[in-house]
Design an enzyme around this catalytic site. Structure first.
Site, mmCIF file in Angstrom:
data_model
loop_
_atom_site.group_PDB
_atom_site.id
_atom_site.type_symbol
_atom_site.label_atom_id
_atom_site.label_comp_id
_atom_site.label_asym_id
_atom_site.label_seq_id
_atom_site.Cartn_x
_atom_site.Cartn_y
_atom_site.Cartn_z
ATOM 1 N N ASP A 149 59.133 11.038 34.030
ATOM 2 C CA ASP A 149 60.369 10.528 33.800
ATOM 3 C C ASP A 149 61.285 11.833 33.266
ATOM 4 O O ASP A 149 60.848 12.329 32.174
ATOM 5 C CB ASP A 149 59.889 9.488 32.405
ATOM 6 C CG ASP A 149 59.567 8.240 32.875
ATOM 7 O OD1 ASP A 149 58.436 8.156 33.888
ATOM 8 O OD2 ASP A 149 59.874 7.358 32.564
ATOM 9 N N LYS A 183 66.759 5.241 35.976
ATOM 10 C CA LYS A 183 66.276 4.630 34.605
ATOM 11 C C LYS A 183 67.530 4.556 33.755
ATOM 12 O O LYS A 183 68.152 5.667 33.522
ATOM 13 C CB LYS A 183 65.235 5.472 34.131
ATOM 14 C CG LYS A 183 64.632 4.889 32.812
ATOM 15 C CD LYS A 183 63.186 5.806 32.276
ATOM 16 C CE LYS A 183 63.008 5.748 30.861
ATOM 17 N NZ LYS A 183 61.743 6.497 30.554
ATOM 18 N N LYS A 241 64.235 1.172 36.446
ATOM 19 C CA LYS A 241 63.614 0.923 35.176
ATOM 20 C C LYS A 241 64.356 0.892 34.054
ATOM 21 O O LYS A 241 65.401 1.700 33.909
ATOM 22 C CB LYS A 241 62.602 2.359 34.940
ATOM 23 C CG LYS A 241 61.784 2.363 33.669
ATOM 24 C CD LYS A 241 60.938 3.438 33.593
ATOM 25 C CE LYS A 241 60.165 3.381 31.887
ATOM 26 N NZ LYS A 241 59.237 4.563 31.896
#
Length: 260
Positions: A94, A166, A205
């Site tokens: 991430d 995300k 996400k």
């Protein structure tokens, strides 16, 4: 209820990122992740190797954060941090974009930054989620409106090889009128926007602002495939409780209230 326990549990990246968390806290968090059979833990880079051991045989993946939480590391630092995390056993990465470069319109830099991490991760068989930090993008930037700015990032990240886009890090605090700091995290609007502006091969996400089972269901309904959360036990215990009581119908979940 359209979703099974496993459908929802396997959306969760159990977040173990707060700076005050000790090794004992991280180990306990990994036990929670294994108990509830979530998709992954999202953990600090130094703890990846240990987390792999704690979770061995559980079926729960280990993910590491890169350039976290503000995205300000050099591209080479992010790439090398990714290399180390993958060698330690991280299956997912991430990363945070360079937010200042994006707001300044230096799109070539931002794309190259993301691509360097994606290329390194993919060499090791790991997948990459790219964090926009949408709370910092509410006024847009580089001559673009907020929505057009996020659309540009979606397109850029897909070209660079991202596996997910995300919404947030969970630590993108914005100064409020009263002087305090808070943030919204994932919102319905942003999830819908991001889902609509990447192809089917790129997932979305949510992070921040998803605190209960109905919020998790809302993320799924909006097309999100993963959700960063610390309230894993609350969410999944509620599923089992409602399953036993025969009351599993979703109750109109809300997201975007900040916090993990």
């Amino acid at each position: 209820m359209n979703y099974s326990y496993s459908d929802l549990a396997k959306m969760i990246d159990h977040s173990l990122l707060h700076p005050t968390m000790t090794d004992k806290d991280l180990e306990e968090g990994c036990k929670v992740a294994a108990k509830y059979q979530v998709a992954s833990v999202c953990i600090k880079p130094y703890a990846v190797k240990q987390a792999v051991e704690w979770l061995r045989g559980s079926g729960v993946l280990v993910g590491a954060v890169i350039g976290f939480p503000h995205g300000n590391s050099t591209t080479e630092s992010k790439r090398y941090e990714t290399e180390l995390a993958c060698k330690d056993g991280a299956a997912e990465i991430d990363m945070v974009i360079n937010i200042g470069k994006a707001l300044g319109g230096d799109w070539n830099y931002v794309e190259a930054d993301v691509k360097a991490v994606c290329d390194e991760a993919h060499q090791h068989g790991a997948k990459v989620k790219v964090i926009f930090e949408n709370d910092y993008l509410t006024n847009g930037g580089a001559g673009l409106s907020s929505d057009d700015f996020k659309i540009k990032l979606c397109q850029l990240c897909e070209r660079a090889g991202a596996d997910w886009v995300k919404t947030s890090s969970g630590y993108g605090f914005v100064k409020q009128p009263d002087g305090s700091y808070n943030y919204k995290g994932a919102t319905e609007h942003d999830l819908s926007l991001m889902r609509a502006n990447v192809s089917a091969k790129v997932q979305v996400k949510a992070a921040g602002g998803v605190r209960d089972l109905d919020g998790l269901i809302k993320v799924r309904d909006l097309g999100g495939s993963r959700c960063g959360a610390t309230a894993t036990a609350t969410m999944m215990d509620d599923y089992r409780k409602r399953e036993a009581a025969g009351t599993l119908d979703a109750a109109g979940g809300k997201i975007g209230a900040g916090g993990y």
